[in-house]
Scaffold this motif. Structure first.
Motif, PDB file in Angstrom:
ATOM      1  N   LEU A  41       0.855  -1.152  -0.171  1.00 41.79           N
ATOM      2  CA  LEU A  41      -0.382   0.483   0.020  1.00 41.79           C
ATOM      3  C   LEU A  41       0.727   1.597  -0.323  1.00 41.79           C
ATOM      4  O   LEU A  41       0.512   2.213  -0.680  1.00 41.79           O
ATOM      5  CB  LEU A  41      -1.356  -0.058   1.422  1.00 41.79           C
ATOM      6  N   VAL A  42       1.837   1.397   0.581  1.00 42.95           N
ATOM      7  CA  VAL A  42       2.847   2.548   0.970  1.00 42.95           C
ATOM      8  C   VAL A  42       3.585   3.173  -0.533  1.00 42.95           C
ATOM      9  O   VAL A  42       4.284   3.382  -0.640  1.00 42.95           O
ATOM     10  CB  VAL A  42       3.542   2.340   2.324  1.00 42.95           C
ATOM     11  N   VAL A  43       4.158   1.471  -1.020  1.00 40.96           N
ATOM     12  CA  VAL A  43       4.882   2.176  -2.485  1.00 40.96           C
ATOM     13  C   VAL A  43       3.460   2.270  -3.508  1.00 40.96           C
ATOM     14  O   VAL A  43       4.073   2.329  -4.630  1.00 40.96           O
ATOM     15  CB  VAL A  43       5.690   0.779  -2.200  1.00 40.96           C
ATOM     16  N   ALA A  44       2.138   1.609  -3.341  1.00 38.75           N
ATOM     17  CA  ALA A  44       1.743   1.293  -4.483  1.00 38.75           C
ATOM     18  C   ALA A  44       1.753   2.511  -5.403  1.00 38.75           C
ATOM     19  O   ALA A  44       1.808   2.741  -6.824  1.00 38.75           O
ATOM     20  CB  ALA A  44       0.044   1.126  -4.361  1.00 38.75           C
ATOM     21  N   PRO A  45       1.441   3.918  -5.797  1.00 38.95           N
ATOM     22  CA  PRO A  45       1.189   5.436  -6.075  1.00 38.95           C
ATOM     23  C   PRO A  45       2.693   5.531  -7.010  1.00 38.95           C
ATOM     24  O   PRO A  45       2.327   5.790  -7.569  1.00 38.95           O
ATOM     25  CB  PRO A  45       0.841   6.270  -5.105  1.00 38.95           C
ATOM     26  N   PHE A  46       3.590   4.608  -5.809  1.00 36.09           N
ATOM     27  CA  PHE A  46       4.626   5.160  -6.452  1.00 36.09           C
ATOM     28  C   PHE A  46       5.272   4.918  -7.830  1.00 36.09           C
ATOM     29  O   PHE A  46       5.995   5.017  -9.168  1.00 36.09           O
ATOM     30  CB  PHE A  46       6.025   5.611  -5.763  1.00 36.09           C
ATOM     31  N   PHE A  47       5.002   2.869  -7.234  1.00 37.86           N
ATOM     32  CA  PHE A  47       5.399   2.384  -8.209  1.00 37.86           C
ATOM     33  C   PHE A  47       4.527   2.240  -9.545  1.00 37.86           C
ATOM     34  O   PHE A  47       4.363   2.092 -10.372  1.00 37.86           O
ATOM     35  CB  PHE A  47       4.987   0.727  -7.783  1.00 37.86           C
ATOM     36  N   GLY A  48       3.220   2.842  -9.143  1.00 43.78           N
ATOM     37  CA  GLY A  48       2.087   3.053 -10.410  1.00 43.78           C
ATOM     38  C   GLY A  48       2.929   4.043 -11.261  1.00 43.78           C
ATOM     39  O   GLY A  48       2.633   3.497 -12.513  1.00 43.78           O
ATOM     40  N   ALA A 160      -3.249   2.372 -10.043  1.00 47.82           N
ATOM     41  CA  ALA A 160      -4.055   3.149 -11.309  1.00 47.82           C
ATOM     42  C   ALA A 160      -3.617   4.100 -10.644  1.00 47.82           C
ATOM     43  O   ALA A 160      -3.827   4.646 -11.842  1.00 47.82           O
ATOM     44  CB  ALA A 160      -5.120   2.636 -11.187  1.00 47.82           C
ATOM     45  N   LEU A 161      -3.338   4.962 -10.038  1.00 47.77           N
ATOM     46  CA  LEU A 161      -4.200   6.898  -9.201  1.00 47.77           C
ATOM     47  C   LEU A 161      -2.074   7.254  -9.995  1.00 47.77           C
ATOM     48  O   LEU A 161      -2.081   8.091 -10.483  1.00 47.77           O
ATOM     49  CB  LEU A 161      -4.100   7.418  -8.118  1.00 47.77           C
ATOM     50  N   GLY A 162      -1.764   6.346  -9.248  1.00 48.96           N
ATOM     51  CA  GLY A 162      -0.253   6.429  -9.663  1.00 48.96           C
ATOM     52  C   GLY A 162       0.577   6.851 -11.072  1.00 48.96           C
ATOM     53  O   GLY A 162       1.182   7.524 -11.631  1.00 48.96           O
ATOM     54  N   ALA A 163      -0.512   5.604 -11.722  1.00 55.04           N
ATOM     55  CA  ALA A 163       0.112   5.057 -13.304  1.00 55.04           C
ATOM     56  C   ALA A 163      -0.938   6.421 -13.945  1.00 55.04           C
ATOM     57  O   ALA A 163      -0.243   6.957 -14.693  1.00 55.04           O
ATOM     58  CB  ALA A 163      -0.636   3.853 -13.784  1.00 55.04           C
ATOM     59  N   PHE A 164      -1.221   6.888 -13.378  1.00 56.35           N
ATOM     60  CA  PHE A 164      -2.921   7.984 -14.211  1.00 56.35           C
ATOM     61  C   PHE A 164      -1.472   8.954 -14.174  1.00 56.35           C
ATOM     62  O   PHE A 164      -1.216   9.822 -15.911  1.00 56.35           O
ATOM     63  CB  PHE A 164      -4.123   8.633 -13.541  1.00 56.35           C
TER      64      PHE A 164
END
Length: 180
Positions: A41-48, A160-164
C-alpha cells in the motif's frame, strides 16, 4: 519475440532503481504494522507512476518482468522472497497484458496494467512471504482472504492513480521529445 534493446534495459534499470529507493524509504516506516499488504500500500502510487513510465517508454511484452527482475535482484539481499513475489507479479501481469489488449500502449491499458501489477503483488507477497519467511502461518493467511482482497483492491486503486499521473508525465515528456 524480439529482444530488449540496450537503451530499454538501461531505462528499465533506472525505473528499478527508483522503485528500490521508494521501497527502502517507505517500507521500513510500516514494517511493524501487522496488516496484510501494508508494505504494498505504501509503495503502490509510486510504483504505479514508475511502471507507467516504463510501459510507455519500453514497447516490449515483458517490460514488467524485466523491471521486476531488476528491482527484485537488488532486494534479494534484504530477503529472497522479494525477488520471488516481484518476479511472479511481473510475469502474471505481463501475460495478462499480452493476452488482453491488442494495443497495450493505450493510456487506459497502461493505467490498468500498473494497477493490476500492484493488486497481484499483494497475494503473491503474502503467500510467498508465508511460505518462505515463515512470519505468517499459512493457515492464518488463508483464513483471512477478505483482508488480502481488500488490500489488493486498494493497491489496485493506488497503483492506477500513480499510473494515471505517470501517463500524464509521459505525455508531457513526449511533447518535449524526452520520450518517443
Amino acid at each position: 519475440m524480439k529482444m530488449f534493446a540496450t537503451k530499454e534495459i538501461i531505462f528499465a534499470a533506472i525505473i528499478a532503481a527508483a522503485m528500490i529507493v521508494v521501497s527502502l524509504v517507505a517500507v521500513p516506516l510500516v514494517v511493524a504494522v501487522p496488516i496484510p499488504g501494508i508494505r504494498n500500500l505504501v509503495v503502490a502510487p509510486f510504483f504505479g507512476l514508475f511502471l507507467s513510465l516504463a510501459l510507455v517508454r519500453i514497447k516490449h511484452p515483458a517490460t514488467l518482468t524485466l523491471v521486476s527482475f531488476l528491482t527484485g535482484a537488488v532486494q534479494t539481499f534484504i530477503a529472497p522472497v522479494i525477488l520471488v513475489f516481484l518476479l511472479a507479479s511481473g510475469i502474471v501481469t505481463d501475460l495478462l497484458r499480452y493476452f488482453l489488449w491488442r494495443d497495450p500502449q493505450k493510456p487506459a491499458h497502461v493505467i490498468i496494467t500498473a494497477g493490476v501489477y500492484m493488486a497481484v503483488m499483494v497475494p503473491f507477497g503474502a503467500f510467498f512471504g508465508a511460505l518462505m519467511a515463515g512470519r505468517t502461518p499459512l493457515a492464518a493467511l488463508l483464513t483471512a482472504p477478505l483482508f488480502i482482497l481488500g488490500a489488493a483492491l486498494v493497491c489496485f486503486g493506488l497503483g492506477a492513480l500513480g499510473a494515471f499521473l505517470g501517463v500524464k508525465i509521459a505525455r508531457e515528456f513526449k511533447s518535449i521529445s524526452l520520450v518517443k
